[in-house]
Design a protein around this motif. Structure first.
Motif, short mmCIF file in Angstrom:
data_model
loop_
_atom_site.label_atom_id
_atom_site.label_comp_id
_atom_site.label_asym_id
_atom_site.label_seq_id
_atom_site.Cartn_x
_atom_site.Cartn_y
_atom_site.Cartn_z
N ARG A 86 0.83 -1.21 0.00
CA ARG A 86 0.00 0.00 0.00
C ARG A 86 0.86 1.26 0.00
N LEU A 87 2.00 1.19 0.65
CA LEU A 87 2.90 2.35 0.63
C LEU A 87 3.46 2.57 -0.77
N GLN A 88 3.76 1.47 -1.48
CA GLN A 88 4.22 1.62 -2.87
C GLN A 88 3.10 2.20 -3.74
N ALA A 89 1.84 1.83 -3.42
CA ALA A 89 0.70 2.39 -4.17
C ALA A 89 0.56 3.88 -3.89
N VAL A 90 0.83 4.30 -2.64
CA VAL A 90 0.81 5.74 -2.31
C VAL A 90 1.88 6.47 -3.12
N PHE A 126 1.09 9.54 -5.83
CA PHE A 126 1.69 10.87 -5.81
C PHE A 126 2.60 11.09 -7.01
N GLY A 127 3.30 10.04 -7.42
CA GLY A 127 4.16 10.14 -8.59
C GLY A 127 3.37 10.53 -9.83
N SER A 128 2.14 10.03 -9.94
CA SER A 128 1.30 10.37 -11.09
C SER A 128 0.93 11.85 -11.08
N ALA A 129 1.08 12.50 -9.91
CA ALA A 129 0.76 13.92 -9.78
C ALA A 129 2.01 14.79 -9.73
#
Length: 312
Positions: free
Chosen positions: A162-166, A170-173
Motif C-alpha cells: 500500500r505504501l508503494q501504491a501511495v 503521488f508520482g502520477s501527480a
C-alpha cells in the motif's frame, strides 16, 4: 476521466497550506479529492476553485471542499494535515466516519502525531515527512515556494504494497515520494531543522537567509541542533551530529526568503506548533535527563510572543 489508482477517493483533513497544496497536485492530475478545512477557505474554493500559485503563475484547480469532518466518509486515503495541538481532538472526531480499510497519512510536524492518531482510529496510520514551502495568502489560495516531496514508511510488512501504491499515486501527480525503512529517523531530522529555524524566525519575524547571515544566530542554531541530537540519542534515535549540522547549513541558502510556519502563525495571531517542536525537545529532554536550555528558552520566548499577540 479519473486515472487508474489503488485509491478511489482521497480526503485531506486540516486543509491548510500543506494539505491544500498536495490535494491540489492530486486533483489536477485527475484524482478525486475533497479538502476538509475552515469555512472561509471552503467557501472560496466552492465559489472560485482552488487558486494554486506556483512557478510564477496562478492555476485554478477544480476540487471538492467541505468544512464538516464527516466528508472523510468513503475515502480510502486520508491526508491528515491538522496542526499538532489539534491532532488528538480531530483524530477522535474523525474516527467514527473513517472506513476501516482506509489508510491515514500523517503529514504533520513533530515525531509523535501518527502514534496519537493511531490511538483513536481503527485503520492503519503511516507517519510521513513533508518537505515543502507553502503559504495561504488568502482563503481559497495556496502559494508554493519550494520542494514538494514526501518520505513515508512503516515497519509493518503487510503495509508495504500500500505504501508503494501511495508512492505511485503521488508520482502520477508529479510529487516524489520515498518509501523509507527509517521514517522515524527522517521525522527526527525534520524536527531538528524545525527546532533550529522556526522559533528564531518567529521571534524576530525574519526569513531564513537573514538568520543564517548572522554568526551569533548560527551559533544559537548549532546549540539547538546539538541538544536535539542529544535527546534523540537518549530516545533511541541515532542521529549523526555532523550530518544534522550540514543539513542545517544547507536549508537557509536553499530557502533564503522563507519565513517559518511558526513565524506565519505568530504574524496572524494564530496558535503555533511550538509545543511540539522546541517544547517537545524540552519535555522529552527533561524526561530522559538531557539538558536542553536553548530549546527551552526558545520555546518560552515563542509562548510569550503568542500570549502578547493574543492579549493585544
Amino acid at each position: 476521466m479519473t486515472p487508474h489508482s489503488d485509491f478511489r477517493a482521497i480526503a485531506v483533513v486540516g486543509a491548510g497550506a500543506v494539505g491544500s497544496f498536495f490535494g491540489a497536485m492530486l486533483a489536477r492530475a485527475g484524482h478525486r479529492v475533497v479538502l476538509i478545512g475552515r469555512p472561509a477557505h471552503v467557501e472560496a474554493i466552492r465559489r472560485d476553485g482552488l487558486q494554486l500559485q506556483m512557478k510564477g503563475a496562478t492555476e485554478r484547480v477544480a476540487i471538492d471542499a467541505a468544512s464538516d469532518i464527516a466528508a472523510v466518509r468513503g475515502a480510502d486515503l486520508v491526508l491528515f494535515c491538522v496542526k499538532s495541538p489539534d491532532t488528538d481532538a480531530v483524530a477522535r472526531e474523525m474516527a467514527p466516519h473513517l472506513d476501516a480499510g482506509a489508510l491515514v497519512l500523517s503529514l504533520q510536524n513533530g515525531v509523535d502525531n501518527a502514534a496519537t492518531t493511531a490511538r483513536h482510529v481503527r485503520c492503519a496510520v503511516v507517519p510521513s515527512v513533508v518537505y515543502v514551502a507553502t503559504a495561504m495568502p488568502a482563503p481559497g489560495t495556496v502559494a508554493h515556494f519550494g520542494r514538494g516531496d514526501l518520505v513515508i514508511g512503516s515497519p509493518e510488512p503487510a503495509l508495504q504494497p500500500r505504501l508503494q501504491a501511495v508512492a505511485a499515486l503521488f508520482g502520477s501527480a508529479g510529487v516524489p515520494v520515498v518509501v523509507s525503512a527509517d521514517v522515524m529517523g527522517e521525522l527526527w531530522r525534520k524536527l531538528m531543522l524545525n527546532c533550529a529555524y522556526n522559533a528564531i524566525s518567529a521571534i524576530a519575524q525574519q526569513p531564513y537567509g537573514r538568520m543564517a547571515a548572522l554568526p551569533e544566530i548560527r551559533t544559537v542554531m548549532r546549540e539547538v541542533v546539538e541538544e536535539v541530537v542529544a535527546v534523540a540519542h537518549a530516545d533511541g534515535q541515532p542521529l549523526d551530529l555532523d550530518a544534522c549540522l550540514q543539513a542545517m547549513d544547507k536549508l537557509a541558502p536553499a530557502m533564503p526568503a522563507q519565513m517559518s510556519s511558526t513565524a506565519q502563525d505568530l504574524a496572524r495571531g494564530k496558535p503555533s506548533e511550538i509545543d511540539h517542536l522546541n517544547g517537545f525537545i524540552a519535555r522529552r529532554g527533561a524526561e530522559l535527563g538531557v539538558a536542553t536550555p536553548v530549546n527551552r528558552t526558545l520555546h518560552a520566548l515563542v509562548k510569550l510572543a503568542e500570549a502578547a499577540r493574543q492579549d493585544g
